[in-house]
Scaffold this active site. Structure first.
Site, short mmCIF file in Angstrom:
data_model
loop_
_atom_site.label_atom_id
_atom_site.label_comp_id
_atom_site.label_asym_id
_atom_site.label_seq_id
_atom_site.Cartn_x
_atom_site.Cartn_y
_atom_site.Cartn_z
CE1 TYR A 187 -4.05 2.05 0.59
CE2 TYR A 187 -2.61 3.21 2.35
CZ TYR A 187 -3.84 3.12 1.42
OH TYR A 187 -4.62 4.04 1.59
CG ASN A 189 0.59 3.29 4.64
OD1 ASN A 189 0.64 2.27 4.11
ND2 ASN A 189 0.08 3.28 6.04
CE LYS A 190 1.17 -1.44 4.59
NZ LYS A 190 0.83 -2.01 5.79
CD GLN A 191 8.34 -0.53 5.52
OE1 GLN A 191 7.23 -0.82 4.96
NE2 GLN A 191 8.77 -1.01 6.72
CG MET A 192 8.43 -2.08 -1.22
SD MET A 192 9.47 -3.40 -2.37
CE MET A 192 8.27 -3.58 -3.55
#
Ligand code: PLP
Length: 385
Positions: A187, A189-192
């Site tokens: 998603y 907002n995740k790191q990738m």
């Protein structure tokens, strides 16, 4: 608004994906082909993730939640089964059990790492327990060795919700290969990111085949399009997302380094502030994969008021997490009550996620910390008065 305020105010997002020209070119190039689903990009993305994690199999899915559901379905979790997990997580960690008619059984957390406490897990094992679902909270790996030992003693399967922890390492080992299956999420907002998306990894080739079939309408693996051998789902990732995922994965280590630097900027500044505590990285965590930056507030501070004051300064913040057992669905369906998991509840009352993203600048961190310092001074003064 007067000129002085306008000049000093910044508007900072809580979270923001890091998208570069290569990412954009990768997605556009897919749109110039006739293959938008079930094509070469998904296969290449799966190979790249498997190689990065060091897992034999990777199955791309359309969300982390889909991945968790598939992992539980693939190991045969069903009605009447219990799965032990943490109440201090995103709701998907437990919802995936409800999809299978299974019952989540919560075990309280360790106050330092915010991860599930293995001692409390063992106390909750019953004859109905089928699995343990470990969550790597905020990118800090769960105590997987202890959880695996409990699972071995009681004949359980461990699934890892690593949706917040891609690239993290514990005792020098990368998260994702020490459970029967692990799930990552992409998603924005995740790191990738892949937009929406996720992946399930496993070293078990047979489990990998079941996951692949479940993800693709329960088709068998001999390529017969209209042959459905089990109840499956359409949880497939599309080709544009898979192309974006490959491009993001190539930069993942560099992005994790930048996030680490942002966290260090925060830690330097927060160290001097009264009434807040910076996140703690356990010595077992040999590489933190910073997902969000969650501070803890002194119990005396009125969090809602602080959040409103920060918002007025252009600094969004958010309580992280609202415990799963206190969500209306869980209160209603399972009669969960306040007081059931005191450590989780105490921590959850005092957490605050600050703006945090890969491309955050030192100037932005400065601004957030300056506003936080000013608003905290107000809050403490009000309390004293
Ligand atoms: C992000 C996340 C998920 C999956 O989220 P999706 O939005 O479905 O990709 C699952 N568990 C945790 C703990 C998460 O943070």
């Amino acid at each position: 608004m007067n000129a002085a305020v306008t000049a000093s105010a910044m508007r900072i997002p809580l979270s923001q994906p890091s998208i570069d020209d290569d990412d954009i070119a990768a997605v556009l190039s897919v749109l110039r082909t006739p293959s938008l689903s079930m094509g070469p990009q998904v296969a290449a993305f799966e190979s790249a993730v498997a190689a990065y994690i060091g897992a034999a199999e990777a199955v791309a899915v359309n969300s982390g939640t889909s991945g968790l559901h598939l992992a539980l379905a693939a190991i045969g979790v069903g009605p009447g089964d219990e799965v032990i997990t943490t109440p201090f997580s995103f709701v998907a960690s437990a919802n995936c059990m409800l999809y299978q008619g299974a019952t989540p059984v919560f075990a309280d957390i360790d106050a330092a790492t915010l991860n599930i406490d293995p001692a409390r897990v063992e106390a909750r094992v019953t004859a109905r327990t089928r699995a343990i679902l470990a969550v790597d909270v905020f990118g800090q790996p769960a105590p997987i060795e202890a959880l695996n030992a409990i699972a071995d003693r009681h004949g359980l399967t461990v699934i890892q919700d690593a949706c917040e922890a891609i690239g993290a390492e514990r005792h020098g080992r990368r998260v994702g290969t020490q459970a029967q299956a692990a799930v990552f999420a992409f998603y924005p907002n995740k790191q990738m990111t892949t937009g929406e998306g996720g992946v399930v990894v496993t070293d078990d080739a047979a489990l990998g085949r079941v996951l692949r079939s479940l993800c693709n309408q329960g088709r068998d693996d001999n390529g017969t399009w209209m042959n459905h051998v089990r109840l499956g789902y359409n949880y497939r990732l599309d080709e544009m997302s898979a192309a974006l995922g490959q491009s993001q994965l190539r930069r993942l280590d560099a992005m994790l380094d930048r996030r680490n630097r942002v966290a260090a900027w925060y830690a330097e500044r927060l160290g001097e502030l009264d009434g807040v505590q910076a996140p703690w990285v356990a010595p077992e965590t040999t590489r933190m994969s910073w997902f969000v930056y969650v501070i803890r507030l002194d119990e005396r501070i009125d969090r809602a008021r602080l959040m409103a004051a920060l918002a007025a300064d252009g600094v969004p913040s958010r309580p992280y997490f609202v415990p799963i057992h206190l969500q209306p669905l869980y209160r209603e369906r399972f009669g969960c009550r306040l007081g059931a998991f005191p450590v989780t509840e105490r921590i959850a009352r005092t957490t605050l996620a600050l703006p945090f993203f890969t491309d955050m600048t030192e100037e932005q961190v400065d601004y957030v910390c300056a506003r936080l310092a000013a608003r905290l001074a107000d809050a403490v003064a009000r309390h004293a008065a």
